[in-house]
Design an enzyme around this catalytic site. Structure first.
Site, PDB file in Angstrom:
ATOM      1  N   ARG A   1       0.799  -1.215   0.000  1.00 55.90           N
ATOM      2  CA  ARG A   1       0.000   0.000   0.000  1.00 55.90           C
ATOM      3  C   ARG A   1       0.828   1.259   0.000  1.00 55.90           C
ATOM      4  O   ARG A   1       0.643   2.148  -0.817  1.00 55.90           O
ATOM      5  CB  ARG A   1      -0.876   0.084   1.263  1.00 55.90           C
ATOM      6  CG  ARG A   1      -2.256  -0.380   1.110  1.00 55.90           C
ATOM      7  CD  ARG A   1      -2.716  -0.909   2.431  1.00 55.90           C
ATOM      8  NE  ARG A   1      -1.866  -2.008   2.797  1.00 55.90           N
ATOM      9  CZ  ARG A   1      -2.055  -3.252   2.365  1.00 55.90           C
ATOM     10  NH1 ARG A   1      -3.061  -3.538   1.614  1.00 55.90           N
ATOM     11  NH2 ARG A   1      -1.224  -4.225   2.692  1.00 55.90           N
ATOM     12  N   THR A   2       1.768   1.340   0.943  1.00 53.44           N
ATOM     13  CA  THR A   2       2.420   2.626   1.138  1.00 53.44           C
ATOM     14  C   THR A   2       3.324   2.962  -0.043  1.00 53.44           C
ATOM     15  O   THR A   2       3.277   4.079  -0.565  1.00 53.44           O
ATOM     16  CB  THR A   2       3.181   2.655   2.474  1.00 53.44           C
ATOM     17  OG1 THR A   2       2.273   2.264   3.500  1.00 53.44           O
ATOM     18  CG2 THR A   2       3.709   4.032   2.785  1.00 53.44           C
TER      19      THR A   2
ATOM     20  N   LYS B   1      25.336  -4.756   1.466  1.00 54.58           N
ATOM     21  CA  LYS B   1      26.811  -4.803   1.467  1.00 54.58           C
ATOM     22  C   LYS B   1      27.370  -4.115   2.708  1.00 54.58           C
ATOM     23  O   LYS B   1      28.568  -3.943   2.828  1.00 54.58           O
ATOM     24  CB  LYS B   1      27.352  -4.102   0.227  1.00 54.58           C
ATOM     25  CG  LYS B   1      26.882  -4.684  -1.091  1.00 54.58           C
ATOM     26  CD  LYS B   1      27.509  -3.904  -2.239  1.00 54.58           C
ATOM     27  CE  LYS B   1      26.864  -4.259  -3.561  1.00 54.58           C
ATOM     28  NZ  LYS B   1      27.245  -3.310  -4.605  1.00 54.58           N
TER      29      LYS B   1
ATOM     30  N   ARG C   1      11.079   3.757   4.176  1.00 56.45           N
ATOM     31  CA  ARG C   1      10.611   2.764   5.165  1.00 56.45           C
ATOM     32  C   ARG C   1      11.785   1.864   5.550  1.00 56.45           C
ATOM     33  O   ARG C   1      12.525   1.406   4.689  1.00 56.45           O
ATOM     34  CB  ARG C   1       9.478   1.923   4.583  1.00 56.45           C
ATOM     35  CG  ARG C   1       9.124   0.737   5.477  1.00 56.45           C
ATOM     36  CD  ARG C   1       7.879   0.026   5.038  1.00 56.45           C
ATOM     37  NE  ARG C   1       6.691   0.834   5.307  1.00 56.45           N
ATOM     38  CZ  ARG C   1       5.455   0.368   5.216  1.00 56.45           C
ATOM     39  NH1 ARG C   1       5.235  -0.890   4.874  1.00 56.45           N
ATOM     40  NH2 ARG C   1       4.430   1.157   5.464  1.00 56.45           N
TER      41      ARG C   1
ATOM     42  N   HIS D   1       4.331   6.106  11.718  1.00 56.02           N
ATOM     43  CA  HIS D   1       3.887   6.031  10.324  1.00 56.02           C
ATOM     44  C   HIS D   1       2.991   7.255  10.100  1.00 56.02           C
ATOM     45  O   HIS D   1       1.776   7.138   9.971  1.00 56.02           O
ATOM     46  CB  HIS D   1       3.123   4.726  10.130  1.00 56.02           C
ATOM     47  CG  HIS D   1       2.910   4.321   8.703  1.00 56.02           C
ATOM     48  ND1 HIS D   1       3.130   5.166   7.632  1.00 56.02           N
ATOM     49  CD2 HIS D   1       2.492   3.137   8.169  1.00 56.02           C
ATOM     50  CE1 HIS D   1       2.835   4.522   6.511  1.00 56.02           C
ATOM     51  NE2 HIS D   1       2.460   3.292   6.817  1.00 56.02           N
TER      52      HIS D   1
HETATM   53  C1  NCD Z   1       0.779  -0.626   8.189  1.00 58.42           C
HETATM   54  C2  NCD Z   1       2.263  -0.522   8.448  1.00 58.42           C
HETATM   55  O1  NCD Z   1       3.064  -0.830   7.556  1.00 58.42           O
HETATM   56  O2  NCD Z   1       2.596  -0.108   9.537  1.00 58.42           O
HETATM   57  N1  NCD Z   1       0.480  -0.858   6.852  1.00 58.42           N
HETATM   58  C3  NCD Z   1       0.405   0.209   6.027  1.00 58.42           C
HETATM   59  O3  NCD Z   1       1.334   0.946   5.833  1.00 58.42           O
HETATM   60  N2  NCD Z   1      -0.782   0.453   5.471  1.00 58.42           N
HETATM   61  C4  NCD Z   1       0.091  -1.524   9.117  1.00 58.42           C
HETATM   62  C5  NCD Z   1       0.578  -2.941   9.256  1.00 58.42           C
HETATM   63  O4  NCD Z   1       1.551  -3.363   8.626  1.00 58.42           O
HETATM   64  O5  NCD Z   1      -0.041  -3.651  10.052  1.00 58.42           O
END
Ligand code: NCD
Length: 325
Positions: free
Chosen positions: A75-76, A103, A124, A152
């Protein structure tokens, strides 16, 4: 990024603080004030309209987003990419399987390099605080797309945009946050937004072992009206405007046994939600595992498959705004 002021030169144009995000990193939900939230809500609402009409303005033509995802994401990362493309920009992507982190490259070095490619970076990584480290090494704005069990913030903003679009308000709400409140980073960010809203009551429902960490909750004491509980009562369901469910974050547990001990404490299904307020919306950042039975999907309250749409609009806001557009 190095600059801290909200007033700077982008492409030779001086931007004033009417866009409160220009030039900023987005590392924590704690950086927002009500003015910034209102800006994000209003602008995202406009992008929602554009997306629905299929006429998104190409504000980021010629700009490059570098997406660095060193933890799984559908998703993100997809949402950031879509937002950038809808605004006419372009995307370069790295993931952990194909980066020099394998590496032994440090985050500092990686971002000193990535900075040469990017106008804006979405990042991320499994380590709490990693986005802040990246931001120190890069001039381009860094957007935290999830730093381990930390935060997040863009999910919290899209959650708020979802509430705003679906309820037509973000004040005067009773919210239930349910599930893994210890490791769930979306909750850690969202809960920092609530004190900026008026008349919010929050019920934090989790197994005892998965309560919100005190380092997140303690600073909110006296600023947020909340209660903690290890059960979800019919009374709470009947009064809720928002039921926000999260999965138990298996990847953050030290042992399978520790995960198994709490994994199945809150498994909701349609029958169990019989007392839910008919106007309440059910949210989930996704992915779900088994905490929301598929028989809930057809309830009119189910909102979790709409959140990714609002997420694109929200990330369009963030990308355009940090780039001063
Ligand atoms: C969430 C995350 O990655 O923290 N997912 C997301 O980004 N929509 C929630 C999750 O992984 O449970």
């Amino acid at each position: 990024m190095f600059r801290s002021s909200s007033k700077l030169i982008v492409n030779g144009v001086r931007h004033l603080s009417s866009n409160p995000l220009v030039g900023k990193d987005v590392l924590s939900a704690g950086m927002f004030d009500r003015n910034m939230l209102d800006y994000v809500l209003e602008r995202s609402g406009k992008f929602v309209t554009h997306l629905r009409a299929g006429n998104t303005p190409k504000l980021l033509d010629g700009k490059v987003l570098v997406n660095v995802f060193m933890e799984p994401s559908t998703r993100t990362s997809g949402s950031f990419q879509t937002a950038m493309l809808r605004l006419g920009g372009q995307v370069v992507g790295f993931d952990s399987d194909h980066s020099s982190a394998k590496k032994g490259e440090t985050l500092e070095d990686m971002f000193a390099v990535v900075d040469n490619f990017a106008d804006v970076i979405a990042f991320r990584h499994p380590q709490i605080g990693s986005a802040a480290i990246a931001a120190k090494s890069a001039r381009a704005p860094v957007i935290n797309a999830g730093d381990g069990a930390g935060e997040h913030p863009t999910q919290a903003l899209l959650d708020l945009v979802t509430i705003s679009q679906e309820h037509k308000r973000v004040d005067n709400l009773r919210v239930v946050l349910l599930g893994d409140l210890k490791f769930g980073r979306t909750v850690h960010s969202l809960i920092q937004i609530f004190p900026l809203l008026r008349n919010i009551h929050v019920t934090l429902v989790s197994p005892d072992a998965l309560r919100v960490p005190s380092y997140v909750l303690d600073p909110l004491k006296g600023k947020l009206d909340f209660v903690e509980s290890n059960r979800l009562s019919d009374d709470v369901l009947a009064k809720a405007d928002v039921l926000y469910v999260t999965r138990v974050q298996r990847e953050r547990f030290d042992t399978q046994q520790a995960y198994d001990a709490v994994a199945n404490e809150f498994l909701l299904n349609r029958k169990g939600l019989a007392k839910l307020n008919s106007k309440a919306i059910i949210m989930h950042p996704l992915p779900r595992v088994n905490e929301l039975n598929v028989d809930i999907d057809s309830m009119p309250n189910a909102c979790y498959f709409k959140q990714p749409f609002y997420g694109v609009a929200t990330r369009m806001t963030l990308l355009a705004s940090v780039l001063g557009k």
